[in-house]
Design a protein around this motif. Structure first.
Motif, PDB file in Angstrom:
ATOM      1  N   ALA A  99       0.833  -1.210   0.000  1.00  0.00           N
ATOM      2  CA  ALA A  99       0.000   0.000   0.000  1.00  0.00           C
ATOM      3  C   ALA A  99       0.864   1.255   0.000  1.00  0.00           C
ATOM      4  O   ALA A  99       0.607   2.200  -0.752  1.00  0.00           O
ATOM      5  N   TRP A 100       1.896   1.258   0.828  1.00  0.00           N
ATOM      6  CA  TRP A 100       2.788   2.419   0.882  1.00  0.00           C
ATOM      7  C   TRP A 100       3.496   2.604  -0.459  1.00  0.00           C
ATOM      8  O   TRP A 100       3.582   3.718  -0.987  1.00  0.00           O
ATOM      9  N   GLY A 101       3.989   1.517  -1.035  1.00  0.00           N
ATOM     10  CA  GLY A 101       4.673   1.589  -2.321  1.00  0.00           C
ATOM     11  C   GLY A 101       3.758   2.040  -3.448  1.00  0.00           C
ATOM     12  O   GLY A 101       4.153   2.846  -4.301  1.00  0.00           O
ATOM     13  N   GLU A 102       2.537   1.531  -3.464  1.00  0.00           N
ATOM     14  CA  GLU A 102       1.575   1.950  -4.493  1.00  0.00           C
ATOM     15  C   GLU A 102       1.226   3.428  -4.336  1.00  0.00           C
ATOM     16  O   GLU A 102       1.037   4.133  -5.326  1.00  0.00           O
ATOM     17  N   SER A 107       3.870   6.467  -9.899  1.00  0.00           N
ATOM     18  CA  SER A 107       2.919   7.470 -10.373  1.00  0.00           C
ATOM     19  C   SER A 107       1.572   6.781 -10.587  1.00  0.00           C
ATOM     20  O   SER A 107       1.525   5.592 -10.939  1.00  0.00           O
ATOM     21  N   PRO A 108       0.477   7.492 -10.365  1.00  0.00           N
ATOM     22  CA  PRO A 108      -0.847   6.877 -10.505  1.00  0.00           C
ATOM     23  C   PRO A 108      -1.115   6.299 -11.897  1.00  0.00           C
ATOM     24  O   PRO A 108      -1.852   5.331 -12.028  1.00  0.00           O
ATOM     25  N   ASP A 109      -0.502   6.871 -12.934  1.00  0.00           N
ATOM     26  CA  ASP A 109      -0.754   6.371 -14.286  1.00  0.00           C
ATOM     27  C   ASP A 109      -0.133   5.000 -14.551  1.00  0.00           C
ATOM     28  O   ASP A 109      -0.460   4.352 -15.552  1.00  0.00           O
TER      29      ASP A 109
END
Length: 166
Positions: A99-102, A107-109
């Motif tokens: 979760a932290w890495g995501e 980047s969200p893309d």
């Protein structure tokens, strides 16, 4: 000045945990075991570690009770590695790292590397530790992993490069 106690002689659970899982290679090995890769070659290919490094970390994880070896071939002797109850209990930590890495390291893309479906409710599990669809705490055995096509290709390329180098 007071003498600083070694991490295994402190009451601090973070310091004690770091002794077992406090390096990159150990966490990557655990990631592979959580992804149900049980054979040495699979673990080595996906982590990029040397055989000596992977063997050493697996022996340490076994000695610390997180992993158990199971023989799958007699001659030559070959083993698969499985998480024990103690190893499986590390799953929430892996979810937190994911979760932290995501959230902070991509980047969200790029999209999520792995999307989990919560089998109990059939909805998206999200990033945990509870299912974003139904709110129930996530358990490893109740999740189906779907790899982002780019991540699946990345892993396949690592496997192919590993096999070609042998």
């Amino acid at each position: 000045m007071d003498k600083i106690e070694p991490a295994n002689q402190t009451l601090c659970p973070v310091a004690r945990s770091e002794l077992v899982v406090g390096d990159r290679w150990t966490v990557l090995i655990l990631r592979e075991l959580f992804m149900r890769n049980h054979r040495f070659e699979e673990i080595q290919a996906q982590t990029g570690g040397t055989p000596q490094m992977i063997a050493g970390r697996l022996k340490s994880l076994e000695a610390d009770g997180l992993v158990e070896r199971r023989r799958y071939n007699e001659r030559p002797p070959r083993y698969e590695y499985y998480l024990t109850e103690k190893g499986n209990a590390f799953h929430p930590v892996m979810l937190a790292l994911r979760a932290w890495g995501e959230s902070w390291m991509k980047s969200p893309d790029e999209g999520r590397a792995i999307s989990y479906t919560h089998l109990s409710c059939g909805g998206s599990a999200g990033l945990g530790p509870t299912c974003e669809s139904c709110g129930v705490p996530l358990e490893r055995e109740d999740l189906r992993a779907d790899l982002n096509p780019a991540y699946a290709e990345e892993r396949q390329q690592r496997w192919e490069a590993f096999k070609a180098a042998r």
